[in-house]
Structure formats: structure tokens, C-alpha cells
Design an enzyme around this catalytic site. Structure first.
Site, PDB file in Angstrom:
ATOM      1  CG  ASP A   1      -3.110   3.892   4.347  1.00 36.51           C
ATOM      2  OD1 ASP A   1      -4.168   3.689   4.968  1.00 36.51           O
ATOM      3  OD2 ASP A   1      -2.791   3.246   3.319  1.00 36.51           O
TER       4      ASP A   1
ATOM      5  CD1 TRP B   1      -1.904  -2.319   1.855  1.00 39.52           C
ATOM      6  CD2 TRP B   1      -2.863  -1.470   0.023  1.00 39.52           C
ATOM      7  NE1 TRP B   1      -2.826  -3.224   1.390  1.00 39.52           N
ATOM      8  CE2 TRP B   1      -3.435  -2.732   0.280  1.00 39.52           C
ATOM      9  CE3 TRP B   1      -3.304  -0.748  -1.082  1.00 39.52           C
ATOM     10  CZ2 TRP B   1      -4.423  -3.287  -0.539  1.00 39.52           C
ATOM     11  CZ3 TRP B   1      -4.289  -1.288  -1.892  1.00 39.52           C
ATOM     12  CH2 TRP B   1      -4.835  -2.544  -1.622  1.00 39.52           C
TER      13      TRP B   1
ATOM     14  CE  LYS C   1      -8.210  -2.677   4.948  1.00 35.28           C
ATOM     15  NZ  LYS C   1      -8.447  -3.809   4.144  1.00 35.28           N
TER      16      LYS C   1
HETATM   17  N1  PMP Z   1      -4.127   1.063   2.613  1.00 31.11           N
HETATM   18  C1  PMP Z   1      -4.191  -0.063   3.348  1.00 31.11           C
HETATM   19  C2  PMP Z   1      -3.294  -0.193   4.543  1.00 31.11           C
HETATM   20  C3  PMP Z   1      -5.076  -1.079   2.980  1.00 31.11           C
HETATM   21  O1  PMP Z   1      -5.129  -2.207   3.708  1.00 31.11           O
HETATM   22  C4  PMP Z   1      -5.905  -0.917   1.860  1.00 31.11           C
HETATM   23  C5  PMP Z   1      -6.929  -1.934   1.428  1.00 31.11           C
HETATM   24  N2  PMP Z   1      -6.853  -3.178   1.866  1.00 31.11           N
HETATM   25  C6  PMP Z   1      -5.797   0.261   1.108  1.00 31.11           C
HETATM   26  C7  PMP Z   1      -4.914   1.236   1.528  1.00 31.11           C
HETATM   27  C8  PMP Z   1      -6.642   0.486  -0.102  1.00 31.11           C
HETATM   28  O2  PMP Z   1      -7.928   0.772   0.299  1.00 31.11           O
HETATM   29  P1  PMP Z   1      -9.168   0.953  -0.686  1.00 31.11           P
HETATM   30  O3  PMP Z   1      -9.451  -0.371  -1.283  1.00 31.11           O
HETATM   31  O4  PMP Z   1     -10.223   1.451   0.242  1.00 31.11           O
HETATM   32  O5  PMP Z   1      -8.789   1.965  -1.714  1.00 31.11           O
END
Ligand code: PMP
Length: 360
Positions: free
Chosen positions: A171, A101, A195
Site C-alpha cells: 500500500d 492503515w 496525495k
Molecule cells: N492507506 C494509506 C497509507 C493512507 O494514507 C490512506 C488514506 N489516507 C488509505 C490507505 C485509505 O485511502 P482511501 O481513503 O483512498 O480509501
């Protein structure tokens, strides 16, 4: 509720049953309004009360001061990978890269300005976090961006990196509200909801108000944080139902005793699984190399080999333990045990894993 299984999914993830039941009660008529929240104008008095109460409750939970804005946004955490640099980067920024991420966040930031990778453990397949002394921070950076919990690799910061006077941007998609935070340490925190907060489709962002001054009027309107802040997250139609459910989750956490209590539960819950893995005479192994970096939210581990991993996942599935397959970039198994995941589910999983060990 007999037909509910243990859902270890990394996200969208299990919701508090109490919240689902309350939403069920409100399904046909929200508090005498004669309609469901999803059928209601976002400009109505009733909805205004829902979104304002949600904001107040999350402010209570995290002790968020008036010098911070609370925003409900869309586009997932993924859109924040773009909005953060578009609004806040003035020339260059530092990124700590601890997994897939944060890599994605870097990719978007590079389109906007100069990115300094202030620290990374990519060469160790992100099996630990960079130590404070390994970071190469630039005191002139617009901000430092990091991921507090690495959903895929099972690592988690238990204290924030020290970044001096540079705004810290986090994040926190996969661990927000798992414990109390000192919000004043952050310039901004953002998190996709799916989550720990509620259903997908909404992002919670908490932002120091003085950073809003960085958003240029030249930005596309919808991408501008200041527009969302000035419009109290109602510039356009927000994800009304997702925000309503997040509000119920916030109330649920307050009723539970707040985030101190949630943190105690989370620590005890994760310890059941980690302690079992560590005492399994090497049959099961945690994938995180530095134990201090282990995540309380995503527990990543392996059985003796990939075939047994597969067998375990299949047999667990038959017994009502779903979503245990590790991400393909790590392999093995991953038990995602966010706030709403019941402790009993972890106890039952450990019992199952022990039987599996004896039989295999
Ligand atoms: N950052 C983290 C730490 C994540 O776990 C995730 C999704 N699992 C995301 C960003 C991306 O999130 P989204 O699918 O809501 O764009």
C-alpha cells in the site's frame, strides 16, 4: 496565484500549480474538442488517448515492464484492503502492521483467510518500523502485505522488506512516485490518488500479470482484477476526470526530470524540516523514535506541550500554513510535504517555527 496558501494537508493534498493551470486552460474545451474531459464519453477516441497516455507515462516514470498490468480502479485504497485478499489470498497471508492503515487491511483480510501478523510495532504506538530481523515470515504465505509510508505515524520504509519468493504487496498510497522503485521486487503496488497522484476517486494499481491468474471467476465482477485488466480499466465508466488529472501529474513529473529528480527534491525538502527540529535544543521533537524510519512525506513532531501545539497550529493558520494538526492518535503536529508541496513552503514554515519558539 496570490491567494494560494501553504497546504500541509495529509490528503487530499496540494496539487502542482502547473497542473491546475493546465486543467484550467482545458476547462471549457479540451484541446479543441468543444467539451471538458468530464463531459466526454469514456469510449471516445479522445478519452482513449488520455487514459492510454496516462498509462504509458506512469510506465515510463516507474520503468514498469510488460509483465506488469497498470490498472485505474475506484473505491479508494480502502477497497484494495478487500480486493487484495479476495483475489490473491489462497489460504493465508502475511501482514506487516505499522499503523492504522495496515490494521484496516488486516481487518478485511481476516474475512477471507488466515492472517499472520509477520511484524508490528503496535506496542510502541507505531513510532518506528519493525526491523527485518524482527519479521516472522511464512514462506508458504500467499503474499506479504505492508504499508510503505505510514501517513499518520510519519514512518516510511526506505528499502523494501526482504520477503524471499513470496509476492510483496504494498500500500503506497502516501508515497508512490516520490522516488524511483525497482518494480520487479513487487507482486503488486496500489495507491489512492489523493496525495501524490491527483484528486481522490482513483486508485493506481501495478500488478505482476501472473498474479492475475489467481482471480477466481466466482468473484463479483467488479471486484475481480482480471476483469479490470482485460478491459484496460474500462470495464465500466472509470473516474475519467481523476485519470485525466493524474495523466497531467505524470507529464509534469516527466518534464521535471523524472523520479530521480523528484527524489532529490523530496530528500532536500524534508531535511530542511527535520534538521531544524533536531537543532531546536529539544524545543521541537520528532515523534519517530528511529531516525532511519522517518518519512519524507509526513513529518510528525511536537512542541513542548499540547497547549503550545494548539497555539502554534492556530497562529500558523493565520499566517497561511494550513493543515498542520497531527492525527489524534499521535497528537502534536504533522507537516505533509508530498511531491507537489513547494520547498519554499517548508523554508517559510521553519522560519515561522523559529519565531514561535523565541516568543513562547
Ligand atoms: N492507506 C494509506 C497509507 C493512507 O494514507 C490512506 C488514506 N489516507 C488509505 C490507505 C485509505 O485511502 P482511501 O481513503 O483512498 O480509501
Amino acid at each position: 496565484m496570490d491567494n494560494r496558501i501553504y497546504n500541509f494537508s495529509a490528503g487530499p493534498a496540494t496539487m502542482p500549480v502547473e497542473v491546475l493551470k493546465e486543467a484550467q486552460e482545458d476547462m471549457l474545451s479540451y484541446k479543441g474538442s468543444g467539451m471538458n474531459v468530464m463531459e466526454m464519453s469514456h469510449r471516445s477516441k479522445t478519452y482513449d488517448n488520455i487514459i492510454k497516455t496516462a498509462e504509458q507515462d506512469v510506465r515510463k516514470l516507474l520503468n514498469i515492464g510488460d509483465d506488469y498490468a497498470v490498472l485505474f480502479l475506484q473505491g479508494g485504497a480502502t477497497l484494495q484492503f478487500s480486493m487484495v485478499p479476495l483475489n490473491l489470498m489462497q489460504g493465508k497471508a502475511d501482514y506487516i502492521v505499522t499503523g492504522s492503515w495496515s490494521k484496516k487491511a488486516v481487518k478485511e483480510a481476516k474475512r477471507v483467510g488466515e492472517v499472520n501478523i509477520a511484524g508490528t510495532t503496535a506496542e510502541e504506538n507505531f513510532s518506528r518500523l519493525p526491523k527485518q530481523e524482527e519479521l516472522k515470515l511464512d514462506s508458504e504465505a500467499s503474499y506479504v502485505h505492508y504499508t510503505s509510508n505510514n501517513t499518520i505515524f510519519g514512518t516510511q520504509y526506505h528499502t523494501e522488506p526482504e520477503v524471499g519468493n513470496v509476492p510483496l504487496i504494498c500500500d503506497a498510497s502516501s508515497d508512490i512516485l516520490h522516488k524511483p522503485l525497482n518494480i520487479t521486487k513487487y507482486g503488486m503496488i496500489y495507491a489512492g490518488a489523493q496525495k501524490n497522484l491527483g484528486p481522490s476517486g482513483c486508485v493506481l494499481a501495478i500488478m505482476k500479470k501472473d498474479l492475475l491468474e489467481r482471480s477466481s471467476d466466482d468473484l463479483h465482477t467488479y471486484l475481480n482484477y482480471k476483469i479490470h485488466a482485460d478491459g484496460d480499466s474500462l470495464y465500466n465508466t472509470p473516474p475519467t476526470y481523476a485519470i485525466y488529472l493524474m495523466g497531467l501529474v505524470f507529464k509534469h513529473l516527466l518534464n521535471l526530470g523524472g523520479l530521480e529528480k523528484m527524489y532529490e527534491i523530496n530528500k532536500a525538502k524534508a531535511a530542511i524540516l527535520y534538521d531544524y527540529v533536531d537543532s531546536s535544543d529539544g524545543y521541537y521533537k520528532g515523534t519517530v523514535t528511529n531516525k532511519d524510519d522517518r518519512s519524507l512525506m509526513n513529518v510528525t513532531f511536537t512542541s513542548p506541550n499540547a497547549d503550545l501545539d494548539k497555539k502554534l497550529i492556530a497562529e500558523a493558520g493565520e499566517k497561511g500554513f494550513s493543515g498542520l494538526k497531527g492525527h489524534r492518535s499521535v497528537g502534536g503536529l504533522r507537516a505533509s510535504i508530498y511531491n507537489a508541496f513547494p520547498t519554499k513552503g517548508v523554508e517559510d514554515l521553519v522560519q515561522f517555527m523559529d519565531e514561535f519558539k523565541k516568543n513562547n
